[in-house]
Design a protein around this motif. Structure first.
Motif, short mmCIF file in Angstrom:
data_model
loop_
_atom_site.label_atom_id
_atom_site.label_comp_id
_atom_site.label_asym_id
_atom_site.label_seq_id
_atom_site.Cartn_x
_atom_site.Cartn_y
_atom_site.Cartn_z
N GLU A 1 1.10 -1.43 0.22
CA GLU A 1 0.17 -0.08 -0.31
C GLU A 1 0.87 1.38 -0.10
N ARG A 2 2.18 1.10 0.50
CA ARG A 2 2.61 2.26 0.65
C ARG A 2 3.54 3.04 -0.28
N ILE A 3 3.51 1.98 -1.97
CA ILE A 3 3.49 2.57 -2.48
C ILE A 3 2.28 2.96 -3.89
N THR A 4 1.47 1.83 -3.85
CA THR A 4 0.36 1.94 -4.11
C THR A 4 -0.63 3.58 -4.32
N ALA A 5 -0.61 3.76 -2.83
CA ALA A 5 -1.54 4.78 -2.42
C ALA A 5 -1.29 6.23 -3.16
N GLY A 6 0.23 6.86 -3.54
CA GLY A 6 0.22 7.66 -3.98
C GLY A 6 0.75 8.32 -2.86
N PRO A 7 1.45 10.35 -3.76
CA PRO A 7 1.35 11.37 -2.53
C PRO A 7 -0.16 11.57 -2.29
N PRO A 8 -0.68 12.34 -1.26
CA PRO A 8 -1.48 12.95 -0.43
C PRO A 8 -2.04 14.72 -1.81
N GLU A 9 -3.13 14.26 -2.09
CA GLU A 9 -3.72 15.56 -2.82
C GLU A 9 -3.23 16.92 -1.44
N VAL A 10 -2.85 17.79 -1.50
CA VAL A 10 -2.98 18.93 -0.83
C VAL A 10 -3.37 20.68 -1.70
N SER A 11 -3.81 21.23 -1.45
CA SER A 11 -3.88 22.89 -2.81
C SER A 11 -2.33 23.20 -1.90
N ASP A 12 -2.24 24.49 -1.99
CA ASP A 12 -0.79 25.30 -2.34
C ASP A 12 -1.35 26.20 -0.46
N ALA A 13 -2.55 26.39 -1.11
CA ALA A 13 -3.04 27.24 0.37
C ALA A 13 -2.80 26.66 1.86
N PHE A 14 -3.47 25.28 1.66
CA PHE A 14 -2.91 24.00 3.12
C PHE A 14 -1.69 24.12 2.91
N LEU A 15 -0.26 23.86 2.35
CA LEU A 15 0.56 24.28 2.55
C LEU A 15 1.28 25.81 2.74
N ARG A 16 0.60 26.74 2.45
CA ARG A 16 1.02 28.19 3.20
C ARG A 16 0.63 28.24 4.51
N ASP A 17 -0.54 27.90 4.61
CA ASP A 17 -1.59 27.81 5.92
C ASP A 17 -0.08 26.93 7.22
N VAL A 18 -0.12 25.94 6.73
CA VAL A 18 0.99 24.54 7.43
C VAL A 18 1.78 25.83 7.79
N LEU A 19 2.64 25.90 6.58
CA LEU A 19 3.94 26.63 7.33
C LEU A 19 3.44 28.04 8.53
N ARG A 20 3.18 28.88 8.18
CA ARG A 20 3.08 30.10 8.71
C ARG A 20 2.32 29.54 10.51
N GLU A 21 1.39 28.63 9.98
CA GLU A 21 1.01 28.55 11.47
C GLU A 21 1.66 26.86 12.56
N GLY A 22 2.31 26.65 11.43
CA GLY A 22 3.03 25.58 12.35
C GLY A 22 4.36 25.55 12.40
N PHE A 23 5.40 26.18 11.64
CA PHE A 23 6.77 26.73 11.51
C PHE A 23 7.58 28.08 11.73
N GLY A 24 6.19 28.97 11.16
CA GLY A 24 6.50 30.69 11.57
C GLY A 24 7.07 30.55 10.46
N LEU A 25 6.63 30.22 9.68
CA LEU A 25 6.96 31.01 8.11
C LEU A 25 6.36 31.52 7.19
N ASP A 26 6.52 32.21 6.66
CA ASP A 26 5.97 33.11 5.13
C ASP A 26 6.47 32.60 4.12
N PRO A 27 6.28 31.81 3.24
CA PRO A 27 6.79 31.20 2.30
C PRO A 27 6.47 32.11 0.45
N VAL A 28 7.67 32.37 0.15
CA VAL A 28 7.93 33.11 -0.81
C VAL A 28 7.09 31.84 -2.49
N THR A 29 7.93 31.35 -2.14
CA THR A 29 7.80 30.44 -3.63
C THR A 29 7.10 28.82 -2.97
N LEU A 30 6.88 27.91 -3.89
CA LEU A 30 5.97 27.06 -3.33
C LEU A 30 6.86 26.04 -4.59
#
Length: 1000
Positions: free
Chosen positions: A16-45
């Motif tokens: 299942e590890r290889i067949t499940a594939g990577p999770p599908e997430v949005s850029d907005a999700f990634l930016r929120d995680v970086l700001r709220e979880g790590f205190g980073l304000d990403p410029v580029t993704l």
């Protein structure tokens, strides 16, 4: 076998590890995680490849770089394992970078967000090794050493709960191949992968579980190794992607690495050996690991190629790297490599006997030749079919048909009993840049139907399909078991037949293989060669590539003892080592040789050399052989004249007068008196002697960095010589008119006049001091000075000043005369001046020693009171005959024009490499006298001296000869024969491009 659907999807829950594939997430999700979880304000993704994680390259406002990894539930345990492993590595001095875990705001190494595991790692900069297609030996060694150091470090990590099973684990290779092979559409690839599956999976099942286990990276491929260029060196800078890390057989990392690095390589076994040697030095392996390494490499390669086909068939997700066809090519190659050969390659790399049983057999044979019966009756005599063989004299070494015909004649007219072709001999039948193929047996050239006898008692183990070959199995002593292989027989006994020593095996067949007369070949090995697989009798090589002979000779040792107690025939041995030892014993230590591993040359023709191993080399450096090596017309002229007359110039002979007339006709009017000598040094010495005699002065003005010869007089005016003992007061160097490094550059249209001004100022200063110079001595293009082309307008004002001060002018044309510069027959003519003396040598006789100094009748007569001039060998009949014919060849083959056109083409193709290789600082030259200057930095122009020597060594290994020159030895001196063609130029440029691309 894992269950799978029609579209190729593996359905077994273990994967299942290889067949499940990577999770599908949005850029907005990634930016929120970086700001709220790590205190980073990403410029580029920027998305990154990932098989199971959603990987994103992050750059924040301060320019810091990270990798954000979002992991699904199936991969959580593996992600936690990876985080712990990276923590373990963070405290170690590895010598390369690995990602570091960035803690979130709460100090935790990861965060749970909407059921997903989020981690932030530092970004490791570098270029994936996969983007470096050409890899130097030094880079391969560094790769193997890095892998070994990493293995040693991860091997000390212990975790309570390892991650779940993964598709790529070697323990599941059978399942992976079984699931994927049906989707391989290419029948050849499917057959090759299936053969690897059948040959090696039983070995894995039997031995894998007994190997040492440790935590390994488990995906140490060319995409996860990062390299950086440090000046001209490429080295591993980092390792990334620890997502597959797990406890596994420790050797797994090296097997994965090798299967990746071997793809696309010209010599994949050599790559495997280099990596293994370096890995073993950093992280010692057990013999059991070493013996299973090649099977693991083959299985991994087959699994990658088959899985690529499965993923493509199902159009599944996956890293695009898997779509490479290089894996498929490697699988085909590895399927054709006998198992013992692959094992021997890595054993040898680790300092182990390549094949222990064969080594024992070779030792027994070497000590028991007296027990062997000669395979044919009568006297045996050695036959030299190596490049050193007299039979090839007169044959064009570039023409295989001529070589084969010469070899055939040598066999037919041997006249010394039965001719025996020697073991280990590089047969010079098809010249190759990698060296002639080396024989792995002995050949007895006997008449058809000649009886062939068994040298030792044995049992017929197998007979070839055509009934012309057989294998005898021998067990002459406890622990000694080997086979003799006979090829080229008729009426052979059946398998299972016991044959006594001296028993009849058959007769020599009429088959004339390779265009040579009938022969029987005898080989020895302990390797099984009749098991019906790819190691079958039909796959046994008769010859080995010259650059792989050490490995193959370890598997097929010397069968010469089977000829019985005789010493006429011995195995072929190279002469180079002995010749070099004698050279060191009898020549001065200061006498140089080209290259760190000197080449033992045997033959040459046109623009190619051939060494004792039959390797061919493109000659891009030899300005001595002006019209090409061994030009037939010059060879014939020399031989004809030598058979008629060879004496000294105190006798009268027509060829001297004719040659002097033809030679002076190439020079400006008035330069019509020739002093024949033996070398350019003597010619320059004589010109200086005459200048000093006629002017009654001693001082000489020269150009700095020039070279004019080895006698005491000319060494005193050669900076490269006198710098070792001090400049004489009478020598006055002036600035090298180098428009790349000098004060006046290519952008200065008056550079010639400006450099000339320094020379005229020197004349004026010396005259004002009451010591006006006797002469100005110059090269029309500075050779030792760095292949420096004299700028336009340089010589004319100097000649005017010299005339004003009563000084004489000497044009040293030893290196650049006879049409080499293309624009004119003599170098000084490119500057529209006429010197008082012209000296010449080197190319004058195309390698035959002949040189001359030419001046005017007026100057000659003024020197007559100094006494008679006479050089015993200067102008001898053979030298004159060769020199005269050389002038004919240059004219009739239009070689001066070729120097002009092809010389410029060569510089153009070399200059075209500069945008891709920062080490190239300048490309310059005239005609067929060019230079490529290498620098560490184009702004500072720091000479790349060490690198230039390495480049020359690497070019030699690729079959192209050139050597450094210049004050800092950072310039390639390119001065090939005038027969050099555009195809040769392309060949040289391609070799240089490859060397610069691979780095060192």
């Amino acid at each position: 076998m894992a269950p799978h659907t029609d579209d190729g999807t593996v359905t077994d829950a273990r994967y299942e590890r290889i067949t499940a594939g990577p999770p599908e997430v949005s850029d907005a999700f990634l930016r929120d995680v970086l700001r709220e979880g790590f205190g980073l304000d990403p410029v580029t993704l920027r998305p990154l490849a990932g098989e199971t994680d959603r990987n994103t390259h992050v750059v924040d406002g301060a320019g810091a770089e990270y990798v954000l990894k979002v992991t699904g539930p199936a991969e959580r345990r593996a992600a936690e394992f990876q985080t712990a492993l990276l923590g373990h590595l963070a405290g170690q001095d590895l010598g390369f970078a690995v990602p570091e875990v960035v803690l979130d705001r709460s100090g935790a190494p990861s965060r749970d967000v909407d059921g997903l595991l989020v981690r932030l790692l530092t970004y490791v900069p570098g270029r994936p090794l996969a983007e470096v297609p050409r890899r130097s030996a030094e880079l391969l060694a560094d790769i193997g050493a890095v892998a070994g150091r990493l293995g040693a470090a991860t091997g000390t990590f212990a975790a309570a709960e390892p991650p779940p099973a993964h598709y790529w684990e070697f323990a599941h290779a059978g399942t992976a191949l079984g699931a994927s092979l049906p989707h391989v559409g290419d029948p050849g690839l499917r057959a090759a992968a299936g053969l690897i599956q059948a040959r090696y999976l039983p070995l894995l099942d039997e031995r894998l579980g007994a190997l040492p286990v440790a935590v390994v990276h488990h995906d140490l491929n060319a995409f996860n190794l990062l390299v950086r260029r440090d000046g001209s060196r490429t080295r591993v800078s980092g390792v990334i992607d620890f997502g597959d890390a797990a406890p596994a057989p420790r050797i797994a990392d090296l097997a994965v690495l090798a299967s990746s690095a071997m793809r696309g390589a010209d010599r994949p076994l050599a790559v495997a050996a280099a990596l293994t040697a370096a890995y073993h030095a950093a992280c010692p392996l057990t013999e059991a690991e070493i013996d299973l390494l090649f099977p693991l490499i083959a299985v991994r390669s087959a699994a990658v190629a088959a899985t690529t086909a499965r993923l493509a068939a199902g159009r599944l997700h996956g890293d695009p790297r898997h779509r490479s066809s290089a894996a498929a090519g490697l699988v085909r190659t590895l399927a054709d490599v006998p198992a013992e050969v692959g094992a021997a390659a890595v054993r040898q790399a680790c300092g182990l006997p390549p094949h222990a049983a064969t080594a024992a057999a070779a030792a027994w044979l070497a000590g028991h030749a007296g027990q062997a019966t000669a395979p044919v009756a009568g006297r045996l005599g050695p036959l030299d079919l190596a490049i050193t063989g007299d039979c090839y004299d007169g044959a064009d070494p570039r023409e295989p048909d001529e070589l084969r015909a010469a070899a055939r004649e040598a066999v037919l007219h041997h006249g010394d009993g039965t001719p025996v072709g020697r073991y280990g001999e590089p047969r010079f039948l098809v010249p190759a840049r990698r060296g002639a193929d080396v024989t792995l047996g002995i050949d007895l050239f006997a008449a058809t139907d000649t009886p062939v006898l068994a040298s030792l008692a044995g049992r017929v183990e197998a007979v070839g399909a055509a009934g012309t070959d057989l294998i005898l199995l021998h067990e002459p002593a406890e622990g000694v078991r080997f086979r003799t292989l006979y090829t080229g027989l008729t009426t052979v006994p059946a398998p299972g037949t016991d044959v006594p020593a001296g028993g009849r095996l058959g007769e020599v067949a009429a088959d004339a293989r390779d265009g040579l007369p009938p022969r029987v070949r005898i080989q020895v090995t302990a390797v099984p060669v009749a098991d019906g697989a790819a190691t079958s009798w039909t796959a046994v090589p008769r010859e080995a590539p010259g650059d792989e002979q050490e490995l193959w000779r370890a598997l097929f040792p010397d069968p010469t003892p089977l000829l019985g107690d005789q010493d006429a025939v011995t195995a072929w041995t190279p002469a180079g080592d002995g010749a070099l030892a004698k050279r060191h014993r009898h020549l001065p230590n200061s006498h140089p040789t080209y290259f760190s591993r000197p080449i033992t040359m045997v033959r040459a023709r046109n623009c190619r050399f051939y060494d004792e191993h039959g390797r061919s080399y493109l000659d891009a450096l030899n300005n001595v052989t002006l019209v090409g090596h061994s030009h037939p017309r010059l060879v014939e002229a020399a031989a004809r004249q030598l058979g008629r007359l060879n004496t000294n110039t105190r006798f009268v002979y027509d060829v001297l007068s004719e040659y002097a007339e033809r030679l002076t006709a190439t020079l400006p009017d008035g330069l019509d008196v020739v002093y024949f000598v033996n070398s350019g040094s003597e010619a320059n010495d004589l010109a200086l002697r005459m200048s000093r005699y006629l002017t009654k002065r001693e001082d000489v003005v020269i150009i700095d960095d020039a070279y004019h010869g080895y006698t005491s007089v000319v060494a005193d005016v050669s900076p490269s010589r006198y710098r070792h003992y001090g400049k004489p007061d009478t020598t006055h160097p002036t600035p090298n008119p180098d428009r790349y490094r000098g004060r006046y550059g290519y952008d200065d249209p008056q550079a010639g006049a400006h450099y000339a001004a320094h020379v005229t100022e020197t004349f004026d200063r010396l005259a004002a001091e009451g010591r006006a110079p006797a002469a100005f001595l110059f090269e029309a293009l500075l050779a030792g000075g760095g292949q420096v082309v004299l700028p336009p307008g340089y010589l004319a004002p100097i000649f005017q000043t010299a005339a004003r001060h009563g000084a004489m002018t000497i044009a040293d044309e030893v290196q650049v005369g006879f049409g080499r510069l293309g624009e004119a027959f003599w170098g000084f003519e490119t500057q529209d001046v006429v010197p008082d003396f012209v000296t010449m040598g080197k190319a004058m006789g195309n390698g035959f020693p002949v040189a001359a100094m030419v001046t005017t009748r007026e100057i000659s007569q003024a020197f007559d009171p100094a006494g008679r001039f006479f050089s015993t060998y200067g102008g001898n009949p053979v030298a004159c005959a060769v020199g005269l014919e050389l002038l004919n060849v240059v004219e009739e083959e239009n070689l001066q024009d070729n120097a002009l056109r092809t010389g410029q083409y060569l510089r153009d193709v070399l200059a075209a490499l500069a945008p891709r290789h920062e080490i190239i600082g300048d490309v310059r030259g005239q005609g067929f006298y060019s230079g490529v200057e290498f620098v560490l930095d184009r702004e500072t122009k720091e000479p790349a001296s060490e690198e230039t020597l390495i480049i020359c060594e690497r070019l030699k290994d690729r079959g192209a000869l050139v050597y450094p020159t210049g004050p800092a030895w950072n310039i390639l001196k390119l001065k090939p024969p005038l027969t050099f063609t555009p195809a040769h130029a392309d060949e040289f440029a391609a070799a240089l491009d490859a060397v610069l691309e691979e780095g060192w």
